[in-house]
Structure formats: structure tokens, C-alpha cells
Design an enzyme around this catalytic site. Structure first.
Site, PDB file in Angstrom:
ATOM      1  N   LYS A 143       0.896  -1.227   0.047  1.00  0.00           N
ATOM      2  CA  LYS A 143       0.105   0.148  -0.006  1.00  0.00           C
ATOM      3  C   LYS A 143       0.862   1.133  -0.019  1.00  0.00           C
ATOM      4  O   LYS A 143       0.646   1.978  -0.876  1.00  0.00           O
ATOM      5  CB  LYS A 143      -0.853   0.021   1.268  1.00  0.00           C
ATOM      6  CG  LYS A 143      -1.938  -1.311   1.349  1.00  0.00           C
ATOM      7  CD  LYS A 143      -3.035  -1.254   2.375  1.00  0.00           C
ATOM      8  CE  LYS A 143      -2.425  -1.038   3.722  1.00  0.00           C
ATOM      9  NZ  LYS A 143      -2.048  -2.322   4.171  1.00  0.00           N
TER      10      LYS A 143
ATOM     11  N   ARG B  15     -10.004  -0.224   8.558  1.00  0.00           N
ATOM     12  CA  ARG B  15      -9.606  -1.285   8.792  1.00  0.00           C
ATOM     13  C   ARG B  15     -10.629  -2.153   9.576  1.00  0.00           C
ATOM     14  O   ARG B  15     -10.530  -3.447   9.650  1.00  0.00           O
ATOM     15  CB  ARG B  15      -8.467  -1.371   9.486  1.00  0.00           C
ATOM     16  CG  ARG B  15      -7.333  -1.276   8.969  1.00  0.00           C
ATOM     17  CD  ARG B  15      -6.024  -1.218   9.833  1.00  0.00           C
ATOM     18  NE  ARG B  15      -4.585  -1.856   9.620  1.00  0.00           N
ATOM     19  CZ  ARG B  15      -3.745  -1.218   9.186  1.00  0.00           C
ATOM     20  NH1 ARG B  15      -3.755   0.012   9.145  1.00  0.00           N
ATOM     21  NH2 ARG B  15      -2.530  -1.787   9.189  1.00  0.00           N
TER      22      ARG B  15
ATOM     23  N   ARG C  69      11.470  -6.060   5.107  1.00  0.00           N
ATOM     24  CA  ARG C  69      11.203  -4.504   5.462  1.00  0.00           C
ATOM     25  C   ARG C  69      11.578  -4.232   6.958  1.00  0.00           C
ATOM     26  O   ARG C  69      12.246  -3.258   7.200  1.00  0.00           O
ATOM     27  CB  ARG C  69       9.750  -4.200   5.586  1.00  0.00           C
ATOM     28  CG  ARG C  69       9.346  -2.670   5.463  1.00  0.00           C
ATOM     29  CD  ARG C  69       8.124  -2.217   5.381  1.00  0.00           C
ATOM     30  NE  ARG C  69       6.943  -2.992   6.189  1.00  0.00           N
ATOM     31  CZ  ARG C  69       5.747  -2.841   6.040  1.00  0.00           C
ATOM     32  NH1 ARG C  69       5.249  -2.139   4.992  1.00  0.00           N
ATOM     33  NH2 ARG C  69       4.731  -3.484   6.834  1.00  0.00           N
TER      34      ARG C  69
ATOM     35  N   ARG D 205      11.594  -1.210  11.259  1.00  0.00           N
ATOM     36  CA  ARG D 205      10.255  -0.932  11.894  1.00  0.00           C
ATOM     37  C   ARG D 205       9.681  -2.282  12.732  1.00  0.00           C
ATOM     38  O   ARG D 205       9.822  -3.339  12.632  1.00  0.00           O
ATOM     39  CB  ARG D 205       9.074  -1.169  10.522  1.00  0.00           C
ATOM     40  CG  ARG D 205       7.805  -0.866  10.931  1.00  0.00           C
ATOM     41  CD  ARG D 205       7.022  -0.830   9.924  1.00  0.00           C
ATOM     42  NE  ARG D 205       5.756  -1.007  10.293  1.00  0.00           N
ATOM     43  CZ  ARG D 205       4.420  -0.826   9.363  1.00  0.00           C
ATOM     44  NH1 ARG D 205       4.687  -0.235   8.233  1.00  0.00           N
ATOM     45  NH2 ARG D 205       3.530  -1.362   9.772  1.00  0.00           N
TER      46      ARG D 205
ATOM     47  N   ARG E 187      -0.810  -9.392  13.492  1.00  0.00           N
ATOM     48  CA  ARG E 187      -1.279  -8.191  12.210  1.00  0.00           C
ATOM     49  C   ARG E 187      -2.323  -9.330  11.194  1.00  0.00           C
ATOM     50  O   ARG E 187      -3.278  -8.671  10.801  1.00  0.00           O
ATOM     51  CB  ARG E 187      -0.141  -7.449  11.793  1.00  0.00           C
ATOM     52  CG  ARG E 187       0.275  -6.548  12.815  1.00  0.00           C
ATOM     53  CD  ARG E 187       1.745  -6.131  12.534  1.00  0.00           C
ATOM     54  NE  ARG E 187       1.610  -5.233  11.216  1.00  0.00           N
ATOM     55  CZ  ARG E 187       2.922  -5.194  10.481  1.00  0.00           C
ATOM     56  NH1 ARG E 187       3.754  -5.860  10.936  1.00  0.00           N
ATOM     57  NH2 ARG E 187       2.818  -4.495   9.514  1.00  0.00           N
TER      58      ARG E 187
HETATM   59  P1  AMP Z   1       0.088  -0.017   8.888  1.00  0.00           P
HETATM   60  O1  AMP Z   1       1.204   1.162   8.732  1.00  0.00           O
HETATM   61  O2  AMP Z   1      -0.916   0.572   8.075  1.00  0.00           O
HETATM   62  O3  AMP Z   1       0.402  -1.252   8.545  1.00  0.00           O
HETATM   63  O4  AMP Z   1      -0.181   0.448  10.564  1.00  0.00           O
HETATM   64  C1  AMP Z   1       0.466  -0.021  11.693  1.00  0.00           C
HETATM   65  C2  AMP Z   1      -0.105  -0.221  12.712  1.00  0.00           C
HETATM   66  O5  AMP Z   1      -0.795   0.754  13.157  1.00  0.00           O
HETATM   67  C3  AMP Z   1      -1.371  -1.396  12.744  1.00  0.00           C
HETATM   68  O6  AMP Z   1      -1.093  -2.496  13.016  1.00  0.00           O
HETATM   69  C4  AMP Z   1      -2.377  -0.852  13.880  1.00  0.00           C
HETATM   70  O7  AMP Z   1      -1.977  -1.460  14.953  1.00  0.00           O
HETATM   71  C5  AMP Z   1      -2.227   0.862  13.860  1.00  0.00           C
HETATM   72  N1  AMP Z   1      -3.238   1.334  12.794  1.00  0.00           N
HETATM   73  C6  AMP Z   1      -2.879   1.653  11.456  1.00  0.00           C
HETATM   74  N2  AMP Z   1      -4.043   2.223  11.003  1.00  0.00           N
HETATM   75  C7  AMP Z   1      -5.108   1.759  11.684  1.00  0.00           C
HETATM   76  C8  AMP Z   1      -6.508   1.900  11.572  1.00  0.00           C
HETATM   77  N3  AMP Z   1      -7.240   2.530  10.636  1.00  0.00           N
HETATM   78  N4  AMP Z   1      -7.065   1.582  12.646  1.00  0.00           N
HETATM   79  C9  AMP Z   1      -6.426   0.841  13.668  1.00  0.00           C
HETATM   80  N5  AMP Z   1      -5.461   0.744  13.963  1.00  0.00           N
HETATM   81  C10 AMP Z   1      -4.440   1.356  12.939  1.00  0.00           C
END
Ligand code: AMP
Length: 197
Positions: A14, A90, A129, A135, A146
Site C-alpha cells: 500500500k 480497517r 522491511r 520497523r 497483524r
Molecule cells: P500500517 O502502517 O498501516 O501497517 O499500520 C501499523 C499499525 O498501526 C497497525 O498494525 C495498527 O496497530 C495501527 N493502525 C494503523 N491504521 C489503523 C486503523 N485504521 N485502525 C486501527 N489501527 C490502525
């Protein structure tokens, strides 16, 4: 305006594809994961709360996440040609909230680009990554959590947006530029989007 959701499991590309879409279509990027990581880096109160959930591979509660997105939209989206939502929604309640947040700003969601990638490739990409960027949630234990969260809470959105006629299915496996070409073709035919000249 052109408002898009870039949808897919963690590790589906993404962030990578968002960067190309921003460049080609002049859209504004909102990644909720990046917003939260920035709060963690700055040590804000919100960052402290977010850290707990992120390190467990769990989602930040809907009410909190929706109010964060409302704030970010207010600060960043005004006057923009459109927004790419990366990592939001999400959950179904987040999708309902996004509809309302856009409606109250006199706009709508135009398409949902779904990057579909086999699970073993997702795990491999996230482990790489983790090594390259450090990260913290890209470790095998958190990756598995996740992916469970994705299957249980997020993947129902595929059907949700499919029923709304907004879901564009993209094979997200393979070469970055070829995936982008596929996205651009589908997007332009579905929404009439035009590249920046
Ligand atoms: P990402 O960078 O999109 O993979 O997000 C990393 C982490 O941030 C996720 O595993 C969640 O813990 C939190 N997170 C990001 N976006 C959301 C969302 N829309 N709703 C809830 N938690 C989120």
C-alpha cells in the site's frame, strides 16, 4: 476530487503504490500507520497509547482512530485534488465513519484499490522491511497477529466495498511498476482519473 482507499493486508504494498499514485495523480496521502508512528516518535500522549496496540499487532480502537482521521482531514485535506487513504478503514465502523467524514466535506469515496498478495509473500516482504527499516512491528510474532487481525476485522471490507461497486481487485504480487500500470488502467477506466500533465 478523487478519493481513493488503498486496501490490502499488511505488507501488500500500500505504501509503495501510494507513493506512485501521489506522484502521477497529484493526490494527498494519508497513512494512519504513519500518523501513529509519528506520534510515537514525538512521544505524545496519543503516541503512548498507540504504541501499546501497535506493538501487540492490534488495532487502535475505532472511536479514537476515527477522531484522529477527522483531525488529519481537517488539517491536511482542504483544497487538495483528492486523498489516498492508506491503512484506513480497517473495520466496518471505520468504513461507515469515512463515508460520513467525506459527506460532511461535500465529497465521496470514489474507488477502493485492493492489492491481493499470497500470505507467504506478505510475510517475506514484512520480514525484509523489518531488516531494512528497523520497523518494530515487522517481526514474525507481531506479523502473525497483524495477519490474524486483518483476516478477522479488515478483510470483510472487501465484500462491503464490492457490494458498493467500488472495489477494484489488483494482483499485488510481482514487479512494482507492473502493479502500478494495472492500477492506473483500472482506475482511469473506473473513475475517469487523469494523470498530472
Ligand atoms: P500500517 O502502517 O498501516 O501497517 O499500520 C501499523 C499499525 O498501526 C497497525 O498494525 C495498527 O496497530 C495501527 N493502525 C494503523 N491504521 C489503523 C486503523 N485504521 N485502525 C486501527 N489501527 C490502525
Amino acid at each position: 476530487m478523487l478519493n481513493l482507499v488503498l486496501f490490502g493486508a499488511p505488507g501488500s504494498g500500500k505504501g509503495t503504490q501510494s507513493a506512485k499514485l501521489i506522484e502521477e495523480y497529484g493526490l494527498h496521502h494519508i497513512s494512519t500507520g504513519e500518523v501513529l508512528r509519528d506520534h510515537i516518535k514525538r512521544g505524545t500522549d496519543l503516541g503512548k497509547v498507540a504504541q501499546e496496540y501497535i506493538s501487540q499487532g492490534q488495532l487502535i480502537p475505532d472511536d479514537l482512530m476515527i477522531s484522529i482521521l477527522d483531525d488529519v482531514l481537517e488539517k491536511e485535506a482542504k483544497g487538495k485534488a483528492g486523498v489516498i487513504f492508506d491503512g484506513f478503514p480497517r473495520t466496518i465502523p471505520q468504513a461507515e465513519a469515512l463515508k460520513d467524514l467525506l459527506k460532511k466535506r461535500g465529497t465521496d469515496l470514489h474507488a477502493v484499490v485492493g492489492l491481493e498478495v499470497p500470505e507467504d509473500e506478505l510475510v517475506e516482504r514484512m520480514l525484509n522491511r523489518g531488516k531494512e527499516t528497523g520497523r518494530a512491528d515487522d517481526n514474525l510474532e507481531t506479523i502473525k497477529k497483524r495477519l490474524d487481525v486483518y483476516h478477522n476485522q479488515t478483510s470483510p471490507l472487501r465484500d462491503y466495498y464490492h457490494k458498493e461497486g467500488k472495489y477494484i481487485k489488483i494482483n499485488g504480487s510481482g514487479i512494482v511498476d507492473e502493479i502500478f500500470t494495472a492500477i492506473a488502467k483500472e482506475l482511469e477506466s473506473k473513475t475517469g482519473a487523469k494523470r498530472k500533465s
